[in-house]
Design a protein around this motif. Structure first.
Motif, PDB file in Angstrom:
ATOM      1  N   ALA A  62      25.297 -26.967 -13.572  1.00 27.54           N
ATOM      2  CA  ALA A  62      24.797 -27.978 -12.637  1.00 27.54           C
ATOM      3  C   ALA A  62      25.532 -27.808 -11.308  1.00 27.54           C
ATOM      4  O   ALA A  62      26.738 -27.743 -11.266  1.00 27.54           O
ATOM      5  CB  ALA A  62      25.059 -29.366 -13.199  1.00 27.54           C
ATOM      6  N   GLU A  63      24.805 -27.652 -10.227  1.00 30.20           N
ATOM      7  CA  GLU A  63      25.446 -27.518  -8.929  1.00 30.20           C
ATOM      8  C   GLU A  63      24.481 -27.977  -7.850  1.00 30.20           C
ATOM      9  O   GLU A  63      23.294 -28.130  -8.092  1.00 30.20           O
ATOM     10  CB  GLU A  63      25.876 -26.072  -8.674  1.00 30.20           C
ATOM     11  N   ASP A  64      25.010 -28.211  -6.756  1.00 33.29           N
ATOM     12  CA  ASP A  64      24.227 -28.652  -5.620  1.00 33.29           C
ATOM     13  C   ASP A  64      23.100 -27.638  -5.384  1.00 33.29           C
ATOM     14  O   ASP A  64      23.357 -26.464  -5.143  1.00 33.29           O
ATOM     15  CB  ASP A  64      25.183 -28.753  -4.419  1.00 33.29           C
ATOM     16  N   PRO A  65      21.858 -28.060  -5.413  1.00 32.76           N
ATOM     17  CA  PRO A  65      20.741 -27.115  -5.248  1.00 32.76           C
ATOM     18  C   PRO A  65      20.819 -26.344  -3.926  1.00 32.76           C
ATOM     19  O   PRO A  65      20.528 -25.151  -3.885  1.00 32.76           O
ATOM     20  CB  PRO A  65      19.492 -28.014  -5.278  1.00 32.76           C
ATOM     21  N   ALA A  66      21.211 -27.035  -2.881  1.00 32.98           N
ATOM     22  CA  ALA A  66      21.261 -26.373  -1.575  1.00 32.98           C
ATOM     23  C   ALA A  66      22.270 -25.236  -1.598  1.00 32.98           C
ATOM     24  O   ALA A  66      22.032 -24.158  -1.051  1.00 32.98           O
ATOM     25  CB  ALA A  66      21.610 -27.383  -0.488  1.00 32.98           C
ATOM     26  N   ARG A  67      23.391 -25.459  -2.284  1.00 33.10           N
ATOM     27  CA  ARG A  67      24.416 -24.408  -2.335  1.00 33.10           C
ATOM     28  C   ARG A  67      23.886 -23.205  -3.119  1.00 33.10           C
ATOM     29  O   ARG A  67      24.103 -22.049  -2.759  1.00 33.10           O
ATOM     30  CB  ARG A  67      25.684 -24.943  -2.976  1.00 33.10           C
ATOM     31  N   ALA A 106      15.638 -28.459   0.589  1.00 35.72           N
ATOM     32  CA  ALA A 106      16.645 -28.976  -0.341  1.00 35.72           C
ATOM     33  C   ALA A 106      17.673 -29.852   0.357  1.00 35.72           C
ATOM     34  O   ALA A 106      18.356 -30.658  -0.275  1.00 35.72           O
ATOM     35  CB  ALA A 106      17.358 -27.807  -1.029  1.00 35.72           C
ATOM     36  N   ARG A 107      17.790 -29.680   1.674  1.00 37.73           N
ATOM     37  CA  ARG A 107      18.853 -30.410   2.397  1.00 37.73           C
ATOM     38  C   ARG A 107      18.438 -31.850   2.693  1.00 37.73           C
ATOM     39  O   ARG A 107      17.258 -32.153   2.815  1.00 37.73           O
ATOM     40  CB  ARG A 107      19.170 -29.683   3.705  1.00 37.73           C
TER      41      ARG A 107
END
Lengths: 107, 168
Positions: A62-67, A106-107
């Motif tokens: 699980a991680e920030d989609p934008a990253r 995504a942002r």
């Protein structure tokens, strides 16, 4: 430009004083593309699509989609700098465009 | 742009005019990349031949210089992947300023070297360099930042003829 940049510029501009040899006789023009068998191109395109598909299918942490998208964008840009063949470059540029759109969303 | 248009129309003498117009700049750029006169001559010759072969594909979206340097960079990367070429005899000694510039550039990895030469020597904008190298503008800014850092350390570590010139 700041003083440091001006200093760097002055040093590199020294190259303008390089003595240039006479222009050699040029043979018949050669197009700036190397012929690649269609099969290899299709295989490369297939691998690219498979890679993109795999990235969607393989569960990631699980991680920030934008990253995550930014990471894929960096990777695609790095691959583009290694590829010579124009058709593959066109495919990669398209991938990069799509990733940029995805990143904006995504942002 | 006129030379390239003439080339596309296959006007008599267009190839010779195009090559003569671009040879010095392409050669100097090739010298900056390769650091060796004989390799630079080969690379510049290959680049011009490739450009003349691809002239019909030039659509004017970028400047002629950007388009040519993109070809040169692809040729350079292609040459780096080839097996080692035979050792050549060095050419006649270059001017001190040229040697200094080449020595400076030799400290940079290829990507930063290219960005630095296009920015400082060819005075191309970040946008044009990004187009020539096929990477985003942020990448070019980053490469220029890294190049300046390396070059700053080089200047600081020398007893520095350049600093002496600066203050005299």
């Amino acid at each position: 430009m700041n003083p440091e940049e001006r200093k760097i510029g002055r040093i590199l501009v020294g190259l303008r004083q390089a003595s240039v040899p006479p222009l050699p006789a040029l043979a018949a023009a050669v197009a700036d593309r190397s012929p690649v068998p269609v099969g290899r191109m299709l295989a490369a395109a297939g691998m690219l699509l498979a890679l993109v598909g795999l990235l969607y299918l393989v569960p990631g942490r699980a991680e920030d989609p934008a990253r995550a998208i930014a990471g894929r964008l960096d990777s695609a840009e790095a691959r583009l700098s290694l590829v010579d063949h124009e058709e593959l470059r066109t495919l990669l540029r398209r991938e990069i465009e799509l990733l940029r759109i995805e990143l904006d969303l995504a942002r | 742009m006129a030379d390239l248009e003439a080339l596309k129309r296959q006007e008599p003498g267009a190839r010779e005019r195009f090559a003569a117009a671009w040879w010095p700049r392409v050669y100097r750029m090739a010298l900056a990349l390769t650091g060796h006169e004989a390799d630079a001559e080969d690379l510049a010759q290959e680049t011009l031949m490739a450009a003349m072969g691809a002239a019909e594909h030039f659509r004017g979206e970028a400047s002629e210089a950007t388009w040519l340097y993109a070809i040169l960079l692809r040729r350079h990367r292609s040459r780096l992947r080839r097996p080692s070429l035979p050792i050549r005899r060095p050419g006649p000694p270059q001017d001190r300023a040229v040697q200094d510039a080449l020595s400076f550039l030799s400290r940079l990895p290829a990507a930063q070297k290219i960005a630095a030469v296009l920015f400082y020597l060819e005075e191309m904008s970040v946008k044009e360099i990004a187009r020539a190298m096929g990477v985003p503008r942020a990448t070019i800014r980053w490469r220029l930042f890294r190049a300046r850092r390396v070059l700053r350390r080089t200047l600081e570590s020398r007893s520095d003829p350049w600093t002496t010139k600066e203050t005299s």
